[in-house]
Design an enzyme around this catalytic site. Structure first.
Site, PDB file in Angstrom:
ATOM      1  N   SER A 124       5.083  -8.014  -8.896  1.00  0.00           N
ATOM      2  CA  SER A 124       5.626  -6.899  -8.123  1.00  0.00           C
ATOM      3  C   SER A 124       4.679  -5.739  -8.302  1.00  0.00           C
ATOM      4  CB  SER A 124       7.019  -6.519  -8.637  1.00  0.00           C
ATOM      5  OG  SER A 124       6.898  -5.903  -9.910  1.00  0.00           O
ATOM      6  N   GLU A 131       0.830  -1.209   0.000  1.00  0.00           N
ATOM      7  CA  GLU A 131       0.000   0.000   0.000  1.00  0.00           C
ATOM      8  C   GLU A 131       0.861   1.254   0.000  1.00  0.00           C
ATOM      9  OE1 GLU A 131      -2.603  -0.264   3.372  1.00  0.00           O
ATOM     10  OE2 GLU A 131      -3.546  -2.084   2.591  1.00  0.00           O
ATOM     11  N   SER A 143      19.206  -8.583  -8.441  1.00  0.00           N
ATOM     12  CA  SER A 143      18.024  -8.738  -9.295  1.00  0.00           C
ATOM     13  C   SER A 143      18.066  -9.842 -10.343  1.00  0.00           C
ATOM     14  CB  SER A 143      17.714  -7.420 -10.005  1.00  0.00           C
ATOM     15  OG  SER A 143      17.699  -6.359  -9.114  1.00  0.00           O
TER      16      SER A 143
END
Lengths: 451, 398
Positions: free
Chosen positions: A344, A128, A214
């Protein structure tokens, strides 16, 4: 044996074209062949007292002896039945009557459960926060809480962790605080990564959790190298590395498994088969029966487990760790699960899968509620405790976010440090030039980053 | 090192009494006792370093030099690949964390014999034969380094390390930085590269041009047995990831090196031949082409200053700068391709820093932008030849 073979090979050459793949008779039956002339395809050779076939059914090539057969049989690409899945808890959080699992103490069970809840709450709130623009990026582990926390619970602090990026629960179990998570996401000066990586790229040398990088699957050979290091040091510890179903397609995965098997190092390869690699479903990722069958291809003991079953994950990792350390061998664990969240915050998975499917897995197959039922069934948890824990965690998180947001960013000098062990001259020059530019254009420089 | 810096300082002070623009490299490795030989191509020594044995052969691969009266001279003679091995062995003796990994390095002893004899001595866990997967064994080395070992990763040929580029760039170069300094990666990545004798295009690559951009990496190129051993030791001791470029054609160079232990500085260039007229910057095999050209140039009356830059990343701008300030003319001779090679970066660095001292545009002789052909005659002409170097100097010094 060699003698037989030499004779039989001359025979074979002599009779070769007349025979199909029937192996030639041993010397003991030479007489019979001469008597009968050449053999025709389909002819059976006279059986001799000392079973001639036995000596001629094995060949040794580099790599060891191997039986040979006259029939041409292709191994099927997949078996008709898929590899079975180890599970301890049923859908109602009850153990099956025949369940075999590693016992858990009350403290550990409660810590496991509360950490799973914390992870869930953390994911929701940080997600959020990203949507509100307070952090730039986030990646949830919703649906994989059992994998995260239960696997961590089965390891010890000396075991080295090489994560992909969907395993913050491991860090949480080991003691990373909510404030530390928030600091990394906000990239402030208290972040151990000094603000250099994107959010969720946690790393903590103190907790033996290696910084997330990553690119997919690059950590898998790292884990093998680290296991090699542990083996050289004679340490009673293993390494564990996590990756998704998509990661098993990368070249690094295959070579790392091969290396680990050849070098006999203590590493646990943990595959989170959650059904999706961003938008690629597993049907488009591989045609094998998941990742578990690949272990055998490399000579590695493997197991498939229910990744939404905390006890199954705990037991399997516990056993794998034992094997890895005592026998110095790699183990492959494939945990079947489901990625409930989007890949994501840069992804909207409703574009490629149905909301019904997502809802089903979020509710009916939630690993947290399943484990809760088991913990409550043992009398170790209650609704009141649940309410309290969730609300406290939420409050703590919101406070951590506020503090992290207000904390200063790392200073400019941290842009140039740690590229090498000491800052070299060219980087000092570049820093000097940058500082001069900033001095000349103070209005273009962000006010919350100390110079 | 201090001795040679002083001698370099002496030289530059005599010529240019004004303040030097750059401070000498700040680093100095402990325990170094060796010094750089300052050798003229005619065999005379300058500076304070007399009485040491000299490199009298300017041209490569004279491996059949008779070893005469070895007892009377100090030091011992060996070939470059043996020097690399000696350096590696000394470091493995000194620090049990140093290990070697690569294809055929163990039982076979390495395809260029650099690791010969190490596996029987240290065991085949410490000198590890890996399956063929460069990306993965480089990744393995990185993982081992992060957990406390000091791996020396060998690429059988530098060109194969292109397969390891992902690990080298994304992890080796970056993880120390992105982890906030929590994890360090003290690996040495080494292997033979450069144009050999008809090895084909894929085995004749110059990876220094591809790797030079990666932040976090250090790159050095050795060219003599002396600097090979010293750089190998320095690279192993460094906490940064270091790529050590060796050259396929230089492995059989013979030289007499000191018996005492010495470690060279990774960031320093080597003054091969001091001079006055032009600064020739080169490294690795091209050093020998340059020295051959230097003989011709000396006969024609020129006095070239030849510097083997050795440190490809970062450049030793101190040594280079002092030379430029003295001669005002620069020729770069490299084996990289014209486009995007070390020469291009070096040119840019010199222009940025020493523009005012230049009397002529910087010339750069590089290999041609073609894959190296297999045919021997064609291959020869893709790399810079001494005749071209002579012509370039003549043009520069007009």
């Amino acid at each position: 044996m060699a003698g037989w073979f030499a004779r039989s090979s001359t025979l074979a050459r002599h009779l070769g074209r007349k025979m199909s793949m029937t192996p030639p008779a041993a010397g003991g039956c030479l007489r019979s062949i001469r008597r009968h002339g050449t053999l025709k395809a389909g002819d059976t050779v006279l059986s001799c007292t000392d079973d001639p076939y036995r000596h001629q059914q094995m060949l040794d090539f580099p790599g060891g002896k191997v039986m040979f057969v006259p029939e041409m049989n292709f191994l099927p690409g997949s078996t008709s039945e898929r590899i079975n899945c180890y599970r301890v808890l049923d859908d109602n959080g009850q153990t099956f009557s025949k369940s075999k699992f590693q016992e858990l103490s009350k403290e550990d069970a409660v810590k496991m459960y509360t950490d799973m809840v914390t992870l869930q709450v953390m994911d929701t709130i940080f997600y959020e926060a990203q949507r509100q623009g307070r952090i730039s990026f986030y990646l949830t582990s919703i649906g994989e809480e059992a994998i995260n926390v239960a696997s961590a619970a089965a390891l010890k602090i000396d075991d080295v962790v090489f994560p992909q990026y969907r395993e913050p629960g491991v860090l949480l179990w080991r003691g990373f605080t909510l404030q530390e998570f928030a600091n990394q996401c906000f990239g402030n000066k208290l972040d151990y990564g000094k603000g250099r990586q994107m959010p969720i790229h946690y790393g903590s040398s103190r907790l033996n959790y290696y910084t997330v990088s990553s690119p997919i699957a690059t950590q898998i050979p790292h884990a093998v190298g680290a296991a090699y290091s542990l083996k050289m040091d004679g340490k009673k510890a293993c390494t564990i590395t996590y990756f998704g179903d998509g990661g098993t397609s990368e070249g690094d995965f295959h070579a790392a498994l091969n290396f680990a098997a050849v070098m006999e190092v203590p590493v646990i390869f943990f595959c989170r088969n959650n059904g999706w690699a961003i938008s690629t479903p597993t049907t488009e990722q591989f045609r094998s029966d998941g990742a578990v069958v690949r272990g055998q291809a490399y000579g590695i003991h493997s197991i498939r487990i229910d990744g939404n079953d905390a006890l199954a994950v705990y037991s399997a990792v516990h056993a794998a760790r034992e094997m890895a350390i005592s026998e110095s061998r790699p183990i492959l664990i494939e945990a079947l699960t489901y990625r409930v969240g989007h890949h994501s915050t840069s992804d909207d998975s409703t574009k490629y899968r149905s909301t019904d499917e997502i809802e089903h897995w979020r509710t009916a197959r939630d690993p947290v509620s399943k484990f809760r039922k088991w913990v409550e069934g043992n009398g170790w948890w209650s609704d009141v405790a649940e309410e309290e824990h969730r609300s406290n965690t939420r409050k703590e998180l919101l406070r951590a976010i506020q503090i992290a947001e207000r904390t200063q960013k790392p200073s400019l000098s941290e842009l140039f440090t740690d590229v090498y062990d000491q800052v070299p001259r060219n980087l000092l020059e570049q820093e000097k030039t940058l500082r001069e530019t900033i001095k000349k254009n103070p209005n273009d420089y962000p006010s919350d980053v100390p110079v | 090192m201090a001795a040679s810096l002083q001698s370099a300082a002496l030289l530059s002070n005599r010529i240019d009494p004004h303040r030097r623009l750059f401070a000498p490299p700040a680093r100095s490795l402990p325990g170094r006792k060796g010094s750089i030989l300052v050798v003229r191509s005619d065999g005379r020594i300058s500076g304070r370093l007399s009485g040491r044995n000299l490199i009298t052969n300017a041209v490569a691969a004279k491996a059949d030099t008779p070893t005469s009266s070895t007892d009377s001279k100090p030091g011992h003679e060996l070939l470059l690949f043996e020097a690399l091995r000696e350096g590696l062995e000394e470091e493995m003796d000194r620090d049990p964390r140093v290990c070697v990994m690569g294809e055929d390095v163990g039982h076979y002893g390495g395809s260029y014999k650099v690791t010969k004899g190490l596996a029987p001595k240290y065991g085949d866990l410490r000198v590890l034969d890996t399956p063929i997967a460069e990306n993965s064994f480089t990744g393995m080395g990185i993982g081992a380094a992060m957990t406390g070992l000091r791996p020396v990763i060998e690429g059988m040929n530098m060109g194969f390390l292109l397969l390891a580029y992902n690990q080298i760039s994304n992890n080796c170069g970056m993880l120390h930085y992105t982890s906030g300094g929590q994890f360090k990666i003290p690996v040495v990545i080494r292997g033979p590269g450069g144009v050999g004798r008809q090895l084909g295009a894929e085995h004749s690559q110059r990876l220094e041009s591809y790797f030079q951009s990666i932040p976090g990496l250090q790159m050095v190129a050795c060219s003599t047995p002396y600097n090979a051993k010293g750089l190998m030791k320095a690279a192993i001791r460094s906490d940064n990831p270091v790529v050590l470029f060796e050259h396929v054609l230089l492995y059989n160079l013979k030289e007499r090196i000191p018996d005492e232990e010495y470690v060279l500085c990774l960031e320093e260039a080597e003054m091969v031949r001091p001079g006055e007229h032009v600064t020739i910057l080169t490294y690795s095999r091209m050093r020998y082409h340059v020295m051959q050209a230097a003989k011709t140039l000396v006969n024609k009356g020129y006095d070239p200053e030849v510097i083997d830059i050795r440190s490809l990343k970062p450049f030793d701008l101190y040594t280079i700068g002092n030379s430029v300030k003295k001669t005002h003319r620069v020729l770069i001779v490299e084996e990289c391709m014209r486009t995007g090679g070390i020469g291009s970066s070096l040119r840019a660095a010199i222009i940025d820093n020493f523009w005012d001292y230049l009397d002529a545009p910087i010339m750069c002789l590089s290999s041609q932008d073609v894959p190296t052909p297999y045919a021997g005659t064609l291959e020869e002409w893709t790399v810079v030849q001494p005749a071209q170097i002579v012509a370039a100097v003549e043009q520069l010094c007009q």
